[in-house]
Motif scaffolding. Structure first.
Motif, mmCIF file in Angstrom:
data_model
loop_
_atom_site.group_PDB
_atom_site.id
_atom_site.type_symbol
_atom_site.label_atom_id
_atom_site.label_comp_id
_atom_site.label_asym_id
_atom_site.label_seq_id
_atom_site.Cartn_x
_atom_site.Cartn_y
_atom_site.Cartn_z
ATOM 1 N N ALA A 71 0.587 -1.309 0.064
ATOM 2 C CA ALA A 71 0.012 -0.059 0.033
ATOM 3 C C ALA A 71 0.627 1.237 0.068
ATOM 4 N N TYR A 72 1.994 1.151 0.793
ATOM 5 C CA TYR A 72 2.852 2.309 0.713
ATOM 6 C C TYR A 72 3.510 2.555 -0.550
ATOM 7 N N ARG A 73 3.726 1.405 -1.437
ATOM 8 C CA ARG A 73 4.462 1.734 -2.600
ATOM 9 C C ARG A 73 3.564 2.221 -3.505
ATOM 10 N N ARG A 74 2.253 1.791 -3.428
ATOM 11 C CA ARG A 74 1.328 2.211 -4.372
ATOM 12 C C ARG A 74 1.165 3.722 -3.989
ATOM 13 N N LEU A 75 1.097 4.389 -3.112
ATOM 14 C CA LEU A 75 0.820 5.725 -2.713
ATOM 15 C C LEU A 75 2.220 6.323 -3.159
ATOM 16 N N LEU A 76 3.233 6.260 -2.896
ATOM 17 C CA LEU A 76 4.554 6.691 -3.280
ATOM 18 C C LEU A 76 4.631 6.761 -4.849
ATOM 19 N N PHE A 77 4.503 5.735 -5.599
ATOM 20 C CA PHE A 77 4.604 5.738 -6.983
ATOM 21 C C PHE A 77 3.659 6.216 -7.786
ATOM 22 N N GLU A 78 2.317 5.947 -7.197
ATOM 23 C CA GLU A 78 1.217 6.495 -8.085
ATOM 24 C C GLU A 78 0.790 7.759 -7.685
ATOM 25 N N GLU A 79 1.002 8.308 -6.417
ATOM 26 C CA GLU A 79 0.286 9.526 -6.024
ATOM 27 C C GLU A 79 1.477 10.646 -5.899
ATOM 28 N N VAL A 80 2.221 10.276 -4.870
ATOM 29 C CA VAL A 80 3.316 11.269 -4.364
ATOM 30 C C VAL A 80 4.197 11.460 -5.603
ATOM 31 N N VAL A 81 5.099 10.630 -6.251
ATOM 32 C CA VAL A 81 5.937 11.036 -7.325
ATOM 33 C C VAL A 81 5.491 11.567 -8.372
ATOM 34 N N PRO A 82 4.279 11.245 -9.069
ATOM 35 C CA PRO A 82 3.681 12.029 -10.036
ATOM 36 C C PRO A 82 3.021 12.997 -10.052
ATOM 37 N N GLY A 83 2.706 13.211 -8.318
ATOM 38 C CA GLY A 83 1.668 14.443 -8.173
ATOM 39 C C GLY A 83 2.208 15.840 -8.387
ATOM 40 N N PRO A 84 1.307 16.718 -8.515
ATOM 41 C CA PRO A 84 1.514 18.364 -8.478
ATOM 42 C C PRO A 84 2.345 18.787 -7.387
ATOM 43 N N GLU A 85 1.874 18.204 -6.207
ATOM 44 C CA GLU A 85 2.613 18.740 -4.898
ATOM 45 C C GLU A 85 4.406 18.612 -5.191
ATOM 46 N N TYR A 86 4.587 17.459 -5.487
ATOM 47 C CA TYR A 86 6.005 17.187 -5.672
ATOM 48 C C TYR A 86 6.766 17.801 -6.753
ATOM 49 N N ALA A 87 5.944 17.978 -7.848
ATOM 50 C CA ALA A 87 6.229 19.016 -9.235
ATOM 51 C C ALA A 87 6.447 20.178 -8.756
ATOM 52 N N ALA A 88 5.822 20.845 -7.997
ATOM 53 C CA ALA A 88 5.840 22.137 -7.461
ATOM 54 C C ALA A 88 6.923 22.350 -6.388
ATOM 55 N N PHE A 89 7.046 21.556 -5.727
ATOM 56 C CA PHE A 89 8.233 21.662 -4.752
ATOM 57 C C PHE A 89 9.704 21.779 -5.461
ATOM 58 N N CYS A 90 9.877 20.875 -6.490
ATOM 59 C CA CYS A 90 10.951 20.866 -7.317
ATOM 60 C C CYS A 90 11.238 21.790 -8.037
ATOM 61 N N THR A 91 10.174 22.827 -8.555
ATOM 62 C CA THR A 91 10.202 23.867 -9.469
ATOM 63 C C THR A 91 10.135 25.151 -8.823
ATOM 64 N N GLN A 92 9.994 25.072 -7.578
ATOM 65 C CA GLN A 92 9.740 26.293 -6.766
ATOM 66 C C GLN A 92 10.668 27.337 -7.140
ATOM 67 N N PRO A 93 10.494 28.634 -7.251
ATOM 68 C CA PRO A 93 11.399 29.732 -7.553
ATOM 69 C C PRO A 93 12.583 29.576 -7.094
ATOM 70 N N ALA A 94 12.513 29.431 -5.766
ATOM 71 C CA ALA A 94 14.004 29.522 -5.030
ATOM 72 C C ALA A 94 14.905 28.404 -5.301
ATOM 73 N N LEU A 95 14.157 27.696 -6.097
ATOM 74 C CA LEU A 95 15.019 26.314 -6.494
ATOM 75 C C LEU A 95 15.598 26.396 -8.134
ATOM 76 N N LYS A 96 14.399 26.376 -8.684
ATOM 77 C CA LYS A 96 14.616 26.218 -10.130
ATOM 78 C C LYS A 96 15.229 27.750 -10.509
ATOM 79 N N GLY A 97 14.885 28.856 -9.689
ATOM 80 C CA GLY A 97 15.384 30.109 -10.026
ATOM 81 C C GLY A 97 16.847 29.978 -9.836
ATOM 82 N N TRP A 98 17.312 29.404 -8.959
ATOM 83 C CA TRP A 98 18.787 29.411 -8.402
ATOM 84 C C TRP A 98 19.560 28.795 -9.420
ATOM 85 N N PHE A 99 19.117 27.699 -10.171
ATOM 86 C CA PHE A 99 19.667 26.820 -10.964
ATOM 87 C C PHE A 99 19.925 27.665 -12.360
#
Length: 261
Positions: A71-99
């Protein structure tokens, strides 16, 4: 006493990561020189700590109810990893803008982004990330790809943060340049003490706080310590490069622990 995969690190071969001083944070050429010299940039407080904690809370709220591994793996790989929350975190201006600023051009984020969780007391071979450098997994693109390791919450040494082998990128780069035979896509070793002795170098550690980010080159050898605390260790590692440089197409799908990379 620090351990990794059960191996006890020699305290004579343990040092501290050097924080980028505040006076250098806005000087791109000095940062590039530092990255060339050290193989990493330890940027404290680069991200808003509350944003980091909010994502940690989202992760725990989403996966924490799973009592079974499947159940944990399903939530991780089907919801968290492809989810909009994770995408937003990884592209937040403080991070993407720094790069974008540091690279001096359009940054490209590899879609394969990894979240790592280590529970208190987990130990033994295969528990902590073994010693490796990222280029062995990214042969199909630019060797100038940069990794960002981000602790998702405070991560003191006891919680099993990342550790870097001092100066290792210089030797790795020289070995990579010697000929067409490259290391296979695998870790170097779980035996961190032996590797430190071989390189005649120290493993560099730090007490990380929410908001800290460590940027490292594709040639820098790193690993993780064991979690000997009473709290879960949670982190993510993502990779940016210039969009105009060759891109490893194998890394353009969402991460899964069975994707073979």
């Amino acid at each position: 006493m620090l351990t990794s995969n059960g191996y006890v690190l020699d305290e004579r071969r343990v040092g501290e990561l050097r924080v980028v001083p505040e006076r250098e944070r806005g000087e791109r050429e000095r940062l590039r020189d530092r990255l060339e010299r050290d193989g990493y940039l330890f940027l404290t407080g680069l991200l808003d700590a509350e944003v980091v904690r909010a994502f940690r809370e989202y992760y725990i709220a989403t996966t924490g109810a799973a009592t079974e591994r499947a159940a944990y793996r399903r939530l991780l790989f089907e919801e968290v990893v492809p989810g909009p929350e994770y995408a937003a975190f990884c592209t937040q201006p403080a991070l993407k803008g720094w790069f974008e600023w540091f690279l001096g051009g359009e940054p490209f984020l590899h879609k394969r982004k990894i979240i790592r969780q280590t529970a208190p007391g987990e130990n033994g071979i295969g528990t902590a990330t073994q010693a490796h450098y990222d280029l062995v997994y990214l042969r199909g693109g630019s060797d100038q790809v940069l990794s960002a390791w981000i602790p998702l919450g405070d991560c003191p040494v006891s919680r099993g943060g990342l550790t870097y082998l001092e100066g290792s990128h210089h030797r790795v780069r020289a070995e990579e340049a010697q000929g067409p035979l490259k290391r296979p896509a695998a870790s170097i070793t779980a035996d961190l003490p032996a590797l430190a002795a071989e390189y005649d170098a120290k493993w560099l550690v730090a007490d990380y706080s929410a908001g800290d980010v460590v940027i490292h080159t594709a040639h820098t050898v790193h690993a993780a310590l064991d979690n000997v605390s009473t709290e879960m260790r949670l982190s993510t590692d993502i990779r940016y490069q210039l969009a105009e440089e060759p891109i490893d197409r194998r890394w353009q799908a969402h991460w899964h622990d069975r994707d073979g990379l």
